[in-house]
Design a protein around this motif. Structure first.
Motif, mmCIF file in Angstrom:
data_model
loop_
_atom_site.group_PDB
_atom_site.id
_atom_site.type_symbol
_atom_site.label_atom_id
_atom_site.label_comp_id
_atom_site.label_asym_id
_atom_site.label_seq_id
_atom_site.Cartn_x
_atom_site.Cartn_y
_atom_site.Cartn_z
ATOM 1 N N GLN A 1 -10.284 -4.348 3.088
ATOM 2 C CA GLN A 1 -10.473 -5.280 1.977
ATOM 3 C C GLN A 1 -9.801 -4.750 0.706
ATOM 4 O OE1 GLN A 1 -11.942 -8.311 2.350
ATOM 5 N NE2 GLN A 1 -11.991 -7.746 4.514
ATOM 6 N N PRO A 2 -9.028 -5.585 0.015
ATOM 7 C CA PRO A 2 -8.424 -5.132 -1.242
ATOM 8 C C PRO A 2 -9.512 -4.807 -2.265
ATOM 9 C CG PRO A 2 -7.763 -7.401 -0.718
ATOM 10 C CD PRO A 2 -8.720 -6.969 0.329
ATOM 11 N N GLU B 1 -17.972 3.667 3.073
ATOM 12 C CA GLU B 1 -16.584 3.232 3.016
ATOM 13 C C GLU B 1 -15.701 4.366 2.531
ATOM 14 O OE1 GLU B 1 -17.356 0.052 0.405
ATOM 15 O OE2 GLU B 1 -17.824 1.367 -1.259
ATOM 16 N N LEU B 2 -14.425 4.228 2.794
ATOM 17 C CA LEU B 2 -13.432 5.103 2.195
ATOM 18 C C LEU B 2 -12.402 4.202 1.546
ATOM 19 C CD1 LEU B 2 -10.829 6.347 4.672
ATOM 20 C CD2 LEU B 2 -12.904 5.388 5.606
ATOM 21 N N PHE B 3 -11.539 4.802 0.752
ATOM 22 C CA PHE B 3 -10.564 4.039 -0.019
ATOM 23 C C PHE B 3 -9.179 4.616 0.194
ATOM 24 C CE2 PHE B 3 -14.638 3.886 -2.103
ATOM 25 C CZ PHE B 3 -14.817 2.534 -2.316
ATOM 26 N N PHE B 4 -8.204 3.725 0.336
ATOM 27 C CA PHE B 4 -6.806 4.121 0.339
ATOM 28 C C PHE B 4 -6.261 3.756 -1.035
ATOM 29 C CE2 PHE B 4 -2.289 3.091 0.846
ATOM 30 C CZ PHE B 4 -1.827 4.313 1.330
ATOM 31 N N VAL B 5 -5.671 4.713 -1.719
ATOM 32 C CA VAL B 5 -5.156 4.494 -3.065
ATOM 33 C C VAL B 5 -3.718 3.992 -2.971
ATOM 34 C CG1 VAL B 5 -4.714 5.523 -5.331
ATOM 35 C CG2 VAL B 5 -6.640 6.357 -3.941
ATOM 36 N N HIS C 1 -3.198 8.628 -1.068
ATOM 37 C CA HIS C 1 -4.343 9.434 -0.638
ATOM 38 C C HIS C 1 -5.469 8.545 -0.112
ATOM 39 C CE1 HIS C 1 -3.389 13.087 -3.466
ATOM 40 N NE2 HIS C 1 -2.487 12.919 -2.517
ATOM 41 N N LEU C 2 -6.220 9.093 0.832
ATOM 42 C CA LEU C 2 -7.497 8.517 1.252
ATOM 43 C C LEU C 2 -8.588 9.255 0.504
ATOM 44 C CD1 LEU C 2 -7.229 8.289 5.143
ATOM 45 C CD2 LEU C 2 -7.385 6.371 3.553
ATOM 46 N N CYS C 3 -9.601 8.551 0.050
ATOM 47 C CA CYS C 3 -10.707 9.228 -0.614
ATOM 48 C C CYS C 3 -12.020 8.574 -0.232
ATOM 49 C CB CYS C 3 -10.524 9.248 -2.130
ATOM 50 S SG CYS C 3 -10.462 7.647 -2.927
ATOM 51 N N ALA C 4 -13.075 9.380 -0.290
ATOM 52 C CA ALA C 4 -14.408 8.898 0.045
ATOM 53 C C ALA C 4 -15.415 9.890 -0.473
ATOM 54 C CB ALA C 4 -14.565 8.760 1.562
ATOM 55 N N ASN C 5 -16.649 9.458 -0.593
ATOM 56 C CA ASN C 5 -17.746 10.401 -0.769
ATOM 57 C C ASN C 5 -18.093 10.817 0.655
ATOM 58 O OD1 ASN C 5 -20.108 11.801 -1.129
ATOM 59 N ND2 ASN C 5 -20.891 10.418 -2.701
ATOM 60 N N ILE C 6 -17.272 11.718 1.195
ATOM 61 C CA ILE C 6 -17.330 12.057 2.612
ATOM 62 C C ILE C 6 -18.663 12.693 3.003
ATOM 63 C CG2 ILE C 6 -16.258 14.346 2.424
ATOM 64 C CD1 ILE C 6 -15.166 11.903 5.074
ATOM 65 N N ARG D 1 -5.729 0.286 -7.725
ATOM 66 C CA ARG D 1 -5.574 -0.782 -6.744
ATOM 67 C C ARG D 1 -5.491 -0.124 -5.381
ATOM 68 N NH1 ARG D 1 -1.207 -3.112 -4.169
ATOM 69 N NH2 ARG D 1 0.270 -1.895 -5.377
ATOM 70 N N GLY D 2 -6.237 -0.657 -4.429
ATOM 71 C CA GLY D 2 -6.207 -0.049 -3.105
ATOM 72 C C GLY D 2 -6.914 -0.879 -2.066
ATOM 73 N N LEU D 3 -7.371 -0.184 -1.032
ATOM 74 C CA LEU D 3 -8.074 -0.819 0.077
ATOM 75 C C LEU D 3 -9.423 -0.155 0.272
ATOM 76 C CD1 LEU D 3 -5.315 -1.101 2.834
ATOM 77 C CD2 LEU D 3 -6.351 -2.993 1.571
ATOM 78 N N ARG D 4 -10.413 -0.979 0.582
ATOM 79 C CA ARG D 4 -11.740 -0.512 0.976
ATOM 80 C C ARG D 4 -11.768 -0.588 2.507
ATOM 81 N NH1 ARG D 4 -16.134 -1.139 -2.314
ATOM 82 N NH2 ARG D 4 -15.019 -2.755 -3.446
ATOM 83 N N ILE D 5 -12.102 0.551 3.150
ATOM 84 C CA ILE D 5 -12.073 0.645 4.602
ATOM 85 C C ILE D 5 -13.456 1.085 5.080
ATOM 86 C CG2 ILE D 5 -10.949 1.761 6.587
ATOM 87 C CD1 ILE D 5 -8.595 2.389 4.574
ATOM 88 N N PRO D 6 -14.056 0.398 6.050
ATOM 89 C CA PRO D 6 -15.372 0.819 6.524
ATOM 90 C C PRO D 6 -15.323 2.239 7.092
ATOM 91 C CG PRO D 6 -14.750 -1.299 7.471
ATOM 92 C CD PRO D 6 -13.545 -0.770 6.771
ATOM 93 N N PHE D 7 -16.257 3.074 6.681
ATOM 94 C CA PHE D 7 -16.269 4.458 7.149
ATOM 95 C C PHE D 7 -16.486 4.523 8.658
ATOM 96 C CE2 PHE D 7 -17.970 8.687 7.915
ATOM 97 C CZ PHE D 7 -17.007 9.453 7.285
ATOM 98 N N ASP D 8 -17.221 3.564 9.208
ATOM 99 C CA ASP D 8 -17.451 3.556 10.659
ATOM 100 C C ASP D 8 -16.144 3.467 11.436
ATOM 101 O OD1 ASP D 8 -20.157 3.879 10.512
ATOM 102 O OD2 ASP D 8 -20.630 1.750 10.746
#
Length: 197
Positions: free
Chosen positions: A33-34, A52-56, A82-87, A107-114
């Motif tokens: 998701q954007p 979730e994690l984020f792609f920047v 970079h990929l980032c998350a509260n891992i 601006r980036g993408l929200r990606i489900p951590f699962d």
């Protein structure tokens, strides 16, 4: 789903040498998701369990950690690619003291951590990309930790200039000072003296 951010991510994956066919992108595309954030906006809050994690795609995000005495420190920056998350929170499914905050417009993408967890543990079309990226992130975190323990401010500042393309030019000096572990006035003095040298 098609978005400019997803196209940037696809290009990034392809540039790293990973071939994902069109059918697979169509199958998983709706999971990405954007997301946008303004400077200073919380991207991932420490008060909730991260999922979730984020792609920047564009901009700079900082991971900010709160110490037991209530002080906040910038642990690291994430910039385009970079990929980032509260891992810690996402993996352990517990609240942690980390949060992600946009240092610039983001601006980036929200990606489900699962998705990452499943690909990392069980394989999938993006599994090699996830594993490679996670390993690179861990190695870079080690470099950051080593750089932050160096006593010389100039060496720490040069690490920022050399290892991050956008941080020094885009992030306000007060946040750079927090990352370096000095006051904004100390950073200002350092930069003034460096210009004179």
């Amino acid at each position: 789903m098609t978005s400019a951010s997803l196209d940037v991510f696809k290009d990034h994956v392809a540039a790293r040498g990973h071939v994902i066919d069109t059918a697979e992108w169509e199958r998983i595309g709706d999971l990405f998701q954007p997301v946008n954030a303004r400077r200073g906006e919380i991207v991932s809050d420490s008060a909730v369990i991260a999922d979730e994690l984020f792609f920047v795609c564009e901009g700079v995000i900082a991971s900010i950690q709160t110490t037991p005495d209530g002080d906040t420190q910038i642990a690291r920056f994430f910039e385009s690619g970079h990929l980032c998350a509260n891992i810690t929170s996402a993996w352990s499914q517990a609240v942690s003291e980390d949060e992600l905050i946009a240092m610039t417009g983001f601006r980036g993408l929200r990606i489900p951590f699962d998705m990452l967890r499943s690909a990392y543990l069980h394989g999938g079309p993006l599994d090699q990309f996830w594993r490679e990226t996670i390993l690179e992130t861990l190695l870079f975190d080690k470099e950051i930790m080593c750089a932050k323990t160096i006593r010389d401010v100039g060496t720490r500042y040069n690490f920022l200039k050399e290892r991050y393309r956008d941080v020094v030019s885009q992030v306000p000096d007060k946040h750079i000072a927090r990352f370096l572990g000095i006051t904004p006035q100390g950073l200002s003095r350092f930069l003034r003296n460096a210009r004179k040298s």
